[in-house]
Write an enzyme that holds these catalytic residues in place. Structure first.
Site, mmCIF file in Angstrom:
data_model
loop_
_atom_site.group_PDB
_atom_site.id
_atom_site.type_symbol
_atom_site.label_atom_id
_atom_site.label_comp_id
_atom_site.label_asym_id
_atom_site.label_seq_id
_atom_site.Cartn_x
_atom_site.Cartn_y
_atom_site.Cartn_z
ATOM 1 N N LYS A 37 16.910 -33.507 20.356
ATOM 2 C CA LYS A 37 17.578 -34.347 19.352
ATOM 3 C C LYS A 37 16.899 -34.140 18.002
ATOM 4 O O LYS A 37 15.800 -33.580 17.926
ATOM 5 C CB LYS A 37 17.513 -35.812 19.783
ATOM 6 C CG LYS A 37 16.097 -36.362 19.927
ATOM 7 C CD LYS A 37 16.106 -37.716 20.610
ATOM 8 C CE LYS A 37 14.694 -38.245 20.762
ATOM 9 N NZ LYS A 37 14.661 -39.461 21.588
ATOM 10 N N ARG A 53 16.704 -51.889 24.258
ATOM 11 C CA ARG A 53 17.357 -51.064 23.252
ATOM 12 C C ARG A 53 18.752 -50.804 23.799
ATOM 13 O O ARG A 53 19.637 -51.603 23.576
ATOM 14 C CB ARG A 53 16.523 -49.793 23.044
ATOM 15 C CG ARG A 53 16.545 -49.285 21.636
ATOM 16 C CD ARG A 53 15.520 -48.208 21.390
ATOM 17 N NE ARG A 53 15.599 -47.103 22.338
ATOM 18 C CZ ARG A 53 14.922 -45.962 22.219
ATOM 19 N NH1 ARG A 53 14.124 -45.781 21.179
ATOM 20 N NH2 ARG A 53 15.043 -45.002 23.092
ATOM 21 N N TYR A 98 -1.853 -39.555 -9.787
ATOM 22 C CA TYR A 98 -1.244 -40.822 -10.234
ATOM 23 C C TYR A 98 -2.090 -42.008 -9.781
ATOM 24 O O TYR A 98 -2.586 -42.038 -8.647
ATOM 25 C CB TYR A 98 0.147 -40.968 -9.634
ATOM 26 C CG TYR A 98 1.177 -40.059 -10.253
ATOM 27 C CD1 TYR A 98 1.547 -40.194 -11.589
ATOM 28 C CD2 TYR A 98 1.794 -39.076 -9.487
ATOM 29 C CE1 TYR A 98 2.505 -39.360 -12.152
ATOM 30 C CE2 TYR A 98 2.757 -38.240 -10.037
ATOM 31 C CZ TYR A 98 3.104 -38.388 -11.375
ATOM 32 O OH TYR A 98 4.054 -37.564 -11.929
ATOM 33 N N MET A 131 5.029 -35.838 -5.716
ATOM 34 C CA MET A 131 6.269 -35.317 -5.145
ATOM 35 C C MET A 131 6.118 -33.862 -4.696
ATOM 36 O O MET A 131 6.599 -33.470 -3.634
ATOM 37 C CB MET A 131 7.410 -35.438 -6.167
ATOM 38 C CG MET A 131 8.743 -34.993 -5.604
ATOM 39 S SD MET A 131 10.059 -35.031 -6.821
ATOM 40 C CE MET A 131 10.417 -36.762 -6.925
HETATM 41 C C1 LIG Z 1 13.757 -39.106 22.602
HETATM 42 C C2 LIG Z 1 13.926 -39.480 24.010
HETATM 43 C C3 LIG Z 1 13.119 -38.914 24.992
HETATM 44 C C4 LIG Z 1 11.965 -37.992 24.678
HETATM 45 O O1 LIG Z 1 10.854 -38.756 24.303
HETATM 46 P P1 LIG Z 1 9.453 -38.080 23.986
HETATM 47 O O2 LIG Z 1 8.543 -39.217 23.759
HETATM 48 O O3 LIG Z 1 9.642 -37.274 22.736
HETATM 49 O O4 LIG Z 1 9.110 -37.228 25.143
HETATM 50 C C5 LIG Z 1 13.382 -39.246 26.304
HETATM 51 N N1 LIG Z 1 14.376 -40.093 26.627
HETATM 52 C C6 LIG Z 1 15.161 -40.655 25.703
HETATM 53 C C7 LIG Z 1 16.232 -41.607 26.126
HETATM 54 C C8 LIG Z 1 14.961 -40.386 24.368
HETATM 55 O O5 LIG Z 1 15.748 -40.953 23.453
#
Ligand SMILES: *Cc1c(COP(=O)(O)O)cnc(C)c1O
Length: 368
Positions: A35, A130, A256, A304
């Protein structure tokens, strides 16, 4: 000439890290979680190195399509499932497996016109609050799904909130097992932290593990373990060059807000990297950084496009550290020295995940 900043994705390290994840969950199939554009590393860039995984897990339908366009014919799992009715058509067209975490997604499935039933991963909210069905409504969701002609196999899934920390996974494991005991189907529970820290238990590894951050060479539990402890190699290096130097005397300040003030004569370098490249502005004076592979520290506020570095240790070591020297923000320097992304993230009060995902679009990326 372009600015000297460059991110390098280390394909060999990705392969190595995937094999580490496999070794930690030897009897499980491994989802490579890609992802967020493979955690900032790039789907296309990482594909060849990660195609040894059993499947790819992601959220974005465009990324799923990109994987199919790259020629991946194996499993792809949508970790958040579909967002609207017509996404199911794409699931059918691209043969995507998808998470079902709420009643609305079951409603959409029941409306979906297809002759080819789909593989779904039914998600339980086992305590993270979640996504997912509450444990007590999980069975009725399963029964409803199981009755749909649109659904083929149902796998069971949950996600740990504390696999990386002291609270651990015991409570969520207990809830999951209690409410799924006699349900058929493959199980998928573990993220990187659960694989590495709790993978000793076969019920934790289950049928599928979901390896994300470990593939990219960052420790999911930095503070207790670092990437070296877990045998992981950095999959991304961010490097630039010194594009200016200044000789300071006592009382001179840097950047800065004049946040850093020299106590005596010192030489500093100015590196061509700033927060617009994805380097956190929250990194304070003292954040570790490598110059010519020698560990030193940042000075003053990150701007920046630039940041200040202390060249004192380099002069002492007799290394030429002037204009044009190599600066490693994180990852591997040319001399082989490694600065972990986790250390830099920790200085900014965050985690390696955020830094890799926040690599800015203006930074050119190459693969080696
Ligand atoms: C992102 C995600 C993972 C991977 O998690 P990591 O901590 O990067 O290994 C696994 N399961 C779900 C549902 C996720 O959203």
């Amino acid at each position: 000439m372009p600015r000297p900043i460059l991110a390098t994705v280390h394909t060999q390290a990705l392969r190595h890290n995937l094999s580490r994840a496999r070794a930690a969950a030897p009897d499980a199939r491994v989802w490579a979680v890609v992802k967020a554009n493979a955690y900032g590393h790039g789907i296309a860039r990482t594909f060849e190195s990660l195609r040894g995984a059993d499947g790819f897990a992601l959220l974005d339908l465009d990324e799923a399509k990109a994987l199919r366009d790259l020629g991946w014919r194996g499993p792809i799992l949508l970790l958040e499932g579909v967002f609207e009715q017509r996404d199911l058509e794409l699931c059918s067209r691209l043969d995507l497996w998808h998470t079902v975490h709420c009643e609305q997604q079951i409603d959409m499935l029941s409306q979906h016109k297809t002759n080819v039933p789909q593989r779904v991963f039914l998600k339980m909210n086992s305590g993270m609050n979640r996504l997912g069905f509450a444990p007590h409504s999980y069975r009725s969701a399963w029964t409803r799904l199981n009755a749909l002609p649109q659904v083929d196999e149902i796998s069971l899934m949950a996600h740990f909130s504390d696999a990386d920390g002291g609270k651990g996974i015991a409570q969520q494991m207990k809830v999951f097992q209690q409410y799924t005991q006699d349900l058929p189907g493959e199980r998928s529970l573990s993220n990187s932290a659960a694989i590495l820290r709790h993978g000793g238990g076969a019920e934790v590894r289950a049928d599928w593990v979901r390896a994300g951050i470990a593939l990219y060479g960052s420790a999911p539990d930095f503070g207790q373990h670092d990437a070296v402890d877990w045998g992981l190699q950095p999959a991304m290096s961010l490097s630039t060059k010194i594009i200016g130097t200044q000789d300071l005397v006592a009382g001179d300040s840097v950047g800065y807000g004049s946040c850093f003030m020299a106590e005596g004569a010192m030489r500093i370098g100015v590196a061509a990297c700033g927060y617009a490249d994805g380097y956190p502005r929250l990194c304070p004076t003292g954040t570790p950084i490598l110059v010519n592979g020698v560990r030193t520290r940042t000075l003053g506020r990150v701007s920046m496009d630039m940041l200040g570095v202390d060249l004192t240790p380099l002069q002492r070591a007799g290394v030429s550290a002037g204009f044009g020297s190599e600066v490693t923000l994180w990852g591997r320097a040319r001399n082989g020295a490694v600065l972990s992304i986790d250390e830099v993230a920790h200085s900014a009060g965050t985690i390696g995940y955020e830094l890799m995902c926040a690599l800015a679009a203006r930074v050119p990326v190459s693969a080696d």
